[in-house]
Scaffold this motif. Sequence first.
Motif: not given
Length: 70
Positions: A54-55, A58-65
């Motif tokens: 995914t690019k 916001e979605e990547m930040a949610k996954a890292v959190r």
Amino acid sequence: MTGDGEDKQAGTRLDLTTPDESDELNELLKPKREPSTEGDQGFTPLNPPKLVTTKDPEEMAKAVRHLTEK
């Protein structure tokens, strides 16, 4: 004890002979082809599913959190 030095060498030599298995080893190295009921297709590489990336930052930040939560 004898004075000729044989006691010092007792158990230091071991003479073994293994059976000749070269014919059996050569048979194992030969390729064996088993008849196939579906026909001979040869080598077919695996085709794993593609990874989805995914690019959306916001979605990547949610996954890292989510991964860093304890």
